[in-house]
Scaffold this motif. Structure first.
Motif, mmCIF file in Angstrom:
data_model
loop_
_atom_site.group_PDB
_atom_site.id
_atom_site.type_symbol
_atom_site.label_atom_id
_atom_site.label_comp_id
_atom_site.label_asym_id
_atom_site.label_seq_id
_atom_site.Cartn_x
_atom_site.Cartn_y
_atom_site.Cartn_z
ATOM 1 N N TYR A 185 0.823 -1.201 0.000
ATOM 2 C CA TYR A 185 0.000 0.000 0.000
ATOM 3 C C TYR A 185 0.867 1.265 0.000
ATOM 4 O O TYR A 185 0.552 2.240 -0.680
ATOM 5 C CB TYR A 185 -0.941 0.006 1.206
ATOM 6 C CG TYR A 185 -2.137 -0.900 1.049
ATOM 7 C CD1 TYR A 185 -3.043 -0.721 0.007
ATOM 8 C CD2 TYR A 185 -2.373 -1.936 1.948
ATOM 9 C CE1 TYR A 185 -4.144 -1.547 -0.149
ATOM 10 C CE2 TYR A 185 -3.466 -2.779 1.801
ATOM 11 C CZ TYR A 185 -4.350 -2.573 0.753
ATOM 12 O OH TYR A 185 -5.430 -3.412 0.607
ATOM 13 N N GLN A 189 0.791 4.197 -2.879
ATOM 14 C CA GLN A 189 0.503 5.595 -2.566
ATOM 15 C C GLN A 189 1.656 6.516 -2.949
ATOM 16 O O GLN A 189 1.447 7.605 -3.487
ATOM 17 C CB GLN A 189 0.190 5.743 -1.071
ATOM 18 C CG GLN A 189 -1.098 5.065 -0.634
ATOM 19 C CD GLN A 189 -2.309 5.609 -1.360
ATOM 20 O OE1 GLN A 189 -2.432 6.815 -1.561
ATOM 21 N NE2 GLN A 189 -3.211 4.726 -1.761
ATOM 22 N N THR A 190 2.878 6.092 -2.689
ATOM 23 C CA THR A 190 4.026 6.950 -2.979
ATOM 24 C C THR A 190 4.344 7.004 -4.465
ATOM 25 O O THR A 190 4.835 8.008 -4.972
ATOM 26 C CB THR A 190 5.272 6.471 -2.221
ATOM 27 O OG1 THR A 190 5.536 5.099 -2.547
ATOM 28 C CG2 THR A 190 5.062 6.601 -0.719
#
Length: 208
Positions: A185, A189-190
């Motif tokens: 995750y 996201q990054t």
């Protein structure tokens, strides 16, 4: 969801091949205590759906995708397997968040003079494995002692060695590896995109 705290060391009692899939029967007095059709049980870290329960044994279907991507392709009668029921909502959280979706297979290499156990893993999983982080090997929640691009070490305590298959593993044996889902995750996201494992995490939940 699972936590990687193995409830018992079970045993495969029957394997029936059916085309490119298989039906497997497993003995596990603890996990069958309240098991019923449709429940989830992790077998060596692979989330499988219970088809039937007969006494202290349960039956599961293992599809081609799972056989291709996990060590269950080598399942044979008499083989020991780590068993864990899906975590109850009010249960104690003892390990780390696990889905029962195997990300790949690794290989047991050796135990060194410092009692560290060495495993090789696919290079593509390296980005998700960090020292002092969590990883699941054959369904056992473990803390990584050290990691290099294609190898990790674990300090296995005597209890883990005696109560799981990891105490019986020999050099060259194939093991299931599930990396920490939180790392996936974070990557998504990054990076602002999709985790590189999102379409390559075989060995997951079966339809029962």
């Amino acid at each position: 969801m699972f936590t990687g705290i193995v409830e018992e060391l079970g045993e495969i009692t029957a394997v029936e091949q059916s085309g490119d899939a298989a039906r497997m029967r497993v003995r596990g007095p603890v996990v069958t205590g309240d098991a019923k059709h449709g429940d989830s049980i992790a077998v060596n870290g692979v989330c499988l759906t219970v088809v039937d329960v007969d006494g202290d044994e349960f039956t599961v279907d293992v599809v081609h995708e799972t056989l291709e991507r996990s060590s269950l392709a080598k399942a044979e009668v008499g083989r020991g397997v780590n068993l864990e029921r899906a975590m109850a909502a009010n249960g104690r959280f003892g390990g780390h968040v696990m889905q029962g979706h195997v990300d790949g297979t690794g290989v047991f290499l050796h135990r060194d003079a410092d009692d560290l156990t060495h495993f090789a893993f696919p290079p593509r999983l390296g980005r998700y494995i960090v020292a002092k982080g969590s990883v699941a090997i054959d369904g056992v929640s473990l803390t990584v002692a050290s990691v290099s691009p294609e190898e990790l070490t674990i300090a296995l305590v005597p209890t883990t060695l005696s109560l799981t298959t990891l105490g019986r593993t020999a050099p060259g044996d194939v093991v299931n590896v599930e990396v920490d889902v939180l790392a996936k995750y974070v990557e998504k996201q990054t990076a602002g995109g999709t985790s590189s494992l999102s379409v390559d995490n075989g060995g997951g939940k079966e339809d029962g």
